[in-house]
Design a protein around this motif. Sequence first.
Motif, short mmCIF file in Angstrom:
data_model
loop_
_atom_site.label_atom_id
_atom_site.label_comp_id
_atom_site.label_asym_id
_atom_site.label_seq_id
_atom_site.Cartn_x
_atom_site.Cartn_y
_atom_site.Cartn_z
N ARG A 17 0.76 -0.75 -0.36
CA ARG A 17 -0.45 -0.38 0.03
C ARG A 17 0.74 1.33 0.07
O ARG A 17 0.29 2.07 -0.31
CB ARG A 17 -1.05 0.12 0.90
CG ARG A 17 -1.80 0.88 1.08
CD ARG A 17 -2.50 1.46 2.20
NE ARG A 17 -3.57 2.47 2.78
CZ ARG A 17 -3.44 3.53 2.58
NH1 ARG A 17 -2.31 3.71 3.32
NH2 ARG A 17 -4.26 4.03 3.12
N THR A 20 1.92 2.11 -3.79
CA THR A 20 1.29 2.78 -4.18
C THR A 20 1.04 4.27 -4.12
O THR A 20 0.84 4.62 -5.22
CB THR A 20 -0.28 1.53 -4.31
OG1 THR A 20 -0.55 1.91 -3.01
CG2 THR A 20 0.43 0.03 -4.56
N ARG A 21 1.03 4.60 -3.28
CA ARG A 21 0.93 6.16 -2.96
C ARG A 21 2.43 7.59 -3.92
O ARG A 21 2.53 7.91 -3.37
CB ARG A 21 2.05 6.20 -1.48
CG ARG A 21 0.28 5.47 -0.24
CD ARG A 21 -1.37 5.78 -1.29
NE ARG A 21 -1.59 7.16 -1.29
CZ ARG A 21 -2.14 7.44 -1.42
NH1 ARG A 21 -3.21 7.49 -1.90
NH2 ARG A 21 -2.25 8.94 -1.86
N ASN A 27 -1.27 9.80 -13.42
CA ASN A 27 -2.22 8.28 -12.41
C ASN A 27 -2.11 7.32 -13.06
O ASN A 27 -2.76 6.87 -12.49
CB ASN A 27 -2.85 9.27 -11.83
CG ASN A 27 -3.09 8.56 -10.12
OD1 ASN A 27 -3.00 7.90 -9.46
ND2 ASN A 27 -4.87 8.76 -9.64
N GLN A 29 -0.28 4.97 -12.43
CA GLN A 29 -0.08 3.79 -11.74
C GLN A 29 0.69 2.81 -12.84
O GLN A 29 -0.14 1.41 -12.16
CB GLN A 29 -0.80 3.33 -10.13
CG GLN A 29 -1.39 4.55 -9.91
CD GLN A 29 -3.18 4.23 -9.20
OE1 GLN A 29 -3.16 3.14 -8.26
NE2 GLN A 29 -3.80 5.09 -9.24
N ASP A 197 -7.46 5.19 -9.93
CA ASP A 197 -6.49 6.19 -10.68
C ASP A 197 -7.14 7.17 -12.40
O ASP A 197 -7.44 7.15 -12.26
CB ASP A 197 -6.04 4.82 -11.91
CG ASP A 197 -7.00 3.93 -12.51
OD1 ASP A 197 -8.08 4.28 -12.97
OD2 ASP A 197 -6.68 2.94 -13.29
N SER A 312 -4.78 11.76 -4.13
CA SER A 312 -4.67 11.30 -5.16
C SER A 312 -5.96 9.99 -5.51
O SER A 312 -5.04 8.93 -4.09
CB SER A 312 -3.84 11.37 -6.60
OG SER A 312 -3.46 12.21 -7.04
N ARG A 314 -6.25 6.02 -5.51
CA ARG A 314 -5.53 4.41 -5.59
C ARG A 314 -5.67 3.72 -5.49
O ARG A 314 -6.93 3.54 -5.13
CB ARG A 314 -4.00 4.88 -4.52
CG ARG A 314 -2.90 5.76 -4.68
CD ARG A 314 -2.14 5.72 -5.23
NE ARG A 314 -1.25 6.66 -5.99
CZ ARG A 314 -1.33 7.72 -5.69
NH1 ARG A 314 -2.34 8.15 -6.11
NH2 ARG A 314 -0.20 8.42 -6.19
N ARG A 315 -5.45 2.92 -6.35
CA ARG A 315 -5.77 0.80 -6.50
C ARG A 315 -5.94 0.74 -4.95
O ARG A 315 -4.64 0.80 -4.71
CB ARG A 315 -5.57 0.54 -7.40
CG ARG A 315 -5.97 1.02 -9.00
CD ARG A 315 -5.56 -0.08 -10.34
NE ARG A 315 -4.03 -0.05 -10.30
CZ ARG A 315 -2.92 -0.65 -11.09
NH1 ARG A 315 -3.42 -1.91 -11.65
NH2 ARG A 315 -1.53 -0.63 -10.88
#
Length: 332
Positions: A17, A20-21, A27, A29, A197, A312, A314-315
Motif C-alpha cells: 500500500r 502505491t502512494r 496517475n 500507477q 486511478d 490522488s 489509488r487502486r
Amino acid sequence: MEEGRVISDAELRTVIRAATRAPSSHNTQPWFFTFDDDSISVYADRLRSLPANDPFDRELTLSCGAALLNLRVRLAALGFEAAPELLPDGPRSDLMARVQLEAADREKAVREAHLAAGIEERRTTRGGFTEAAPDAELVERMEDAAAAEGAWLEVVSGRPEREALSELIATGDQRQFADPTWRRELASWLHPRRSGDGLALPGFSRPIAKLVVSAFDLGKTTGRKDARLADDAPCMLVLGTDLDLDEDWLKAGQALQRSLLVAAREGVQAGYLNQPCQVSDLRPRLRALLAHDGHAQVVMRIGYPDSKVDPSPRRDVDQVLQRDFRVTSRFS
C-alpha cells in the motif's frame, strides 16, 4: 505466518500500500508487485503505459522507481534491510527491481524509517502556493536526498533562467496539445475518483472534459496557465541524472520520491511541469539552462499549498499484488 516466510500478510499489504502512494504520470500507477518467502519484486505494468506522452517508457520507469523507494522506506520502518537489485533481468525486462528481505541494521533502519510518515503526507498539487518560500536548509536536504539515490536536484533561481524555463513549459504544452493522439490519450485517463486511478474529475464534468480535451487544441491556454504557475512558484527545481538509461530512470524515480518525502514532512508539496522533459527536442534547451551536466528527468515547483490538497485516488492492494506470477519480457 507460513513457515519460511519472513514477512506476514499484514506487513506485506502495508508495504505494498505504501509503494502505491508514489506519483505517476496521469496517475496511471504502472506497476505491480510479486513476492516469495524472502523477497518482493517490482514490475512495470506496460498495459498502463502512455505511448504518446511517454514513448520510451522513461516516466513509467521513473514511476516504478518512486514506488520502489516507498517500498524500501516502509520496509525499513518494519525493521527490514531493503537494498534493491535494479533490473536483475536486464534493461529490457518488465522486472524493475527485486528487494531481498533481511533484518536491518538498527541505525540504518531508524534513519530510513523516519521518512515513512511522509508517504501518506505527500501530495501532488495542481493549485497555487502561498508566498512563503521553502527554507534553504530544507531544499539542501532535498538535494542531499536526491544525491543519495544517484541523481541531482538543481534550483532554477536566476530571472533569465526562470523566464526561459516558463517559456519551455508553455512551448511544451503547445506541442503536446497540437497532437490529436496525445490529446486522446490524456482524455482517456480522465476518470471518476471511484476508479482508483487516472486524473480524477467529478462525474458531472468528466464527459464534457473528455470531449473538450480530445477534440480541441488547448495548447496556448494551457501553456499560459502553466507558465504562470511556474512564474508564481516559490521554488522551481529540476531533477536529473548523469546518464539517460533505464537504470538511471529508476534511480531518478527513487531520488524524486526520497526528496519529496523529505519535503512532505515539512508541509512542502510539489506540482509537476514536465513538458520540457517530455518533448524530446526541448530537453537540450532545458539542459542549457542548468549548471549540471547530464539529463533532466523531472521539472517541479514546490511550496506550501494555499488550500487543502486531497490525495490522488489509488487502486486497492489486491489489484497490484500478484501471487504465483510468471513473466516474460514483452521485448523477447
